[in-house]
Write an enzyme that holds these catalytic residues in place. Sequence first.
Site, PDB file in Angstrom:
ATOM      1  N   LYS A   1       3.181   3.090   7.283  1.00 54.42           N
ATOM      2  CA  LYS A   1       4.029   2.011   6.775  1.00 54.42           C
ATOM      3  C   LYS A   1       5.020   2.708   5.916  1.00 54.42           C
ATOM      4  O   LYS A   1       6.144   2.394   5.863  1.00 54.42           O
ATOM      5  CB  LYS A   1       3.003   0.940   6.165  1.00 54.42           C
TER       6      LYS A   1
ATOM      7  N   GLU B   1       0.864  -1.204   0.063  1.00 55.40           N
ATOM      8  CA  GLU B   1      -0.004  -0.053   0.033  1.00 55.40           C
ATOM      9  C   GLU B   1       0.945   1.152  -0.115  1.00 55.40           C
ATOM     10  O   GLU B   1       0.374   2.481  -0.461  1.00 55.40           O
ATOM     11  CB  GLU B   1      -0.901   0.098   1.256  1.00 55.40           C
TER      12      GLU B   1
HETATM   13  C1  DAU Z   1     -13.235  -5.010   5.549  1.00 56.01           C
HETATM   14  C2  DAU Z   1     -14.100  -4.697   4.030  1.00 56.01           C
HETATM   15  C3  DAU Z   1     -13.387  -4.344   3.279  1.00 56.01           C
HETATM   16  N1  DAU Z   1     -13.890  -4.165   1.923  1.00 56.01           N
HETATM   17  C4  DAU Z   1     -12.771  -3.860   0.920  1.00 56.01           C
HETATM   18  C5  DAU Z   1     -11.816  -3.048   1.098  1.00 56.01           C
HETATM   19  C6  DAU Z   1     -10.719  -3.440   0.273  1.00 56.01           C
HETATM   20  O1  DAU Z   1     -10.854  -3.043  -1.164  1.00 56.01           O
HETATM   21  C7  DAU Z   1     -10.767  -5.147   0.174  1.00 56.01           C
HETATM   22  C8  DAU Z   1      -9.854  -5.656   1.200  1.00 56.01           C
HETATM   23  O2  DAU Z   1     -10.010  -4.878   2.641  1.00 56.01           O
HETATM   24  P1  DAU Z   1      -9.276  -5.364   3.777  1.00 56.01           P
HETATM   25  O3  DAU Z   1      -9.429  -6.680   4.169  1.00 56.01           O
HETATM   26  O4  DAU Z   1      -9.670  -4.163   5.017  1.00 56.01           O
HETATM   27  O5  DAU Z   1      -7.749  -5.218   3.375  1.00 56.01           O
HETATM   28  P2  DAU Z   1      -7.113  -3.759   2.629  1.00 56.01           P
HETATM   29  O6  DAU Z   1      -7.453  -2.543   2.990  1.00 56.01           O
HETATM   30  O7  DAU Z   1      -6.766  -4.113   1.178  1.00 56.01           O
HETATM   31  O8  DAU Z   1      -5.574  -3.912   3.443  1.00 56.01           O
HETATM   32  C9  DAU Z   1      -5.086  -5.102   3.508  1.00 56.01           C
HETATM   33  O9  DAU Z   1      -3.771  -5.332   2.795  1.00 56.01           O
HETATM   34  C10 DAU Z   1      -2.909  -4.610   2.593  1.00 56.01           C
HETATM   35  C11 DAU Z   1      -1.995  -5.272   1.782  1.00 56.01           C
HETATM   36  O10 DAU Z   1      -2.303  -4.793   0.431  1.00 56.01           O
HETATM   37  C12 DAU Z   1      -1.978  -4.769   4.118  1.00 56.01           C
HETATM   38  O11 DAU Z   1      -0.834  -4.017   4.396  1.00 56.01           O
HETATM   39  C13 DAU Z   1      -3.146  -4.371   5.068  1.00 56.01           C
HETATM   40  O12 DAU Z   1      -2.637  -4.495   6.452  1.00 56.01           O
HETATM   41  C14 DAU Z   1      -4.460  -5.188   4.957  1.00 56.01           C
HETATM   42  O13 DAU Z   1      -5.529  -4.769   5.831  1.00 56.01           O
HETATM   43  O14 DAU Z   1     -11.962  -5.218   0.613  1.00 56.01           O
HETATM   44  C15 DAU Z   1     -15.295  -4.276   1.820  1.00 56.01           C
HETATM   45  O15 DAU Z   1     -15.733  -3.967   0.663  1.00 56.01           O
HETATM   46  N2  DAU Z   1     -15.873  -4.422   2.883  1.00 56.01           N
HETATM   47  C16 DAU Z   1     -15.437  -4.628   3.941  1.00 56.01           C
HETATM   48  O16 DAU Z   1     -16.295  -5.134   4.990  1.00 56.01           O
END
Ligand code: DAU
Length: 348
Positions: free
Chosen positions: A160, A133
Amino acid sequence: MQKSILITGGAGFIGSHVVRLFVNKYPDYRIVNLDSLTYAGNLENLKDIDQAANYHFSKVDIAHEELLKEVFNDYQVTEVIHLAAESHVDRSISDPLAFVKTNVIGTVNLLNVAREFWKDKQNHLFYHVSTDEVYGSLDEGGYFTEKTPYDPQSPYSASKASSDHFVRAYANTYGLKTVISNCSNNYGPNQFPEKLIPLCIHNIKNNKPLPVYGKGENVRDWLYVEDHARAIDLIFHQGKPGATYNVGGFNEWKNIDIVRLLCKIMDKKLGRKPGESADLITFVKDRAGHDLRYAIDADNIKNELGWEPSLTFETGIEKTVDWYLNNQDWLERVTSGDYQKYYEQHYG
Ligand SMILES: Cc1cn([C@H]2C[C@H](O)[C@@H](COP(=O)(O)OP(=O)(O)O[C@H]3O[C@H](CO)[C@@H](O)[C@H](O)[C@H]3O)O2)c(=O)[nH]c1=O
């Protein structure tokens, strides 16, 4: 003892997989897991190896310089693999300072202690495990390479990026031997269910809405967590001092497609009608400043160190769903917030 490795954040999701791999694979190394056990850190993740002779645990916050010094002294730390971090983008939007405290100040504390403690700096390694990121957001084309300029967009990625810069600055200024890796989205067992994949598995199982931000068009590159741990092992042992390695799965998915895939897999496993779980999909307000696409070019680590993901996504996601379904009690405990009580009973 050949090496005495301090692994920070070892009770967290990625950290626990790294600790397990090192404890099992390197019985001659002393592995010191340093973790402050925030909401996302969980020693239960390590109960299969916590009796190993080469494993030690220390409950310390990396923002606490004096306690860090004691740990370096007590264990005569020879290397650091630094994974401790606040990691959830949504939390960084509501509380940026918590991310500065752990990810920036914590990292600088750790660097300071390491540089003071290690007299012959070239004999020791400070390895910082970071995120893709830091490179910002891509539109449809292109990949992040190790040369892509930093362009962080969220408080999380800014913290980060800052910690990466400090690591490089300490290499340049104080001659610390360092290495950094920047990895894409991880998935697999033991991930705290605030992140997309475990959140969806948990909600599908419990017939709760599946919140998809915006239109679900954002793209992430997914890697099975044990493959990331293998990459960390290789980089730790064979990475070039001062280098950066991008780690990724060559496995891009739109969020909505991931959510639909999980619904399909879970329909089968739970004996539901095809399409039943997909009714839970709920489009909600988009994340502020939501990065559109992350995509890693992992050719460099492949060519230099011979690393590639070992699992296909189909296999990895099946394993992951099975793990969460077989560990419902773990999920219930970490989501109901009574993990602290459990910790005190079992480990206190
Ligand atoms: C929690 C959640 C997330 N999302 C979306 C947001 C993002 O585009 C995708 C993945 O979200 P997250 O699982 O929160 O992960 P993201 O923001 O991509 O970040 C992750 O991936 C990163 C590496 O790319 C890490 O450095 C982070 O620590 C890790 O949390 O899904 C949704 O649509 N609904 C949700 O409820």
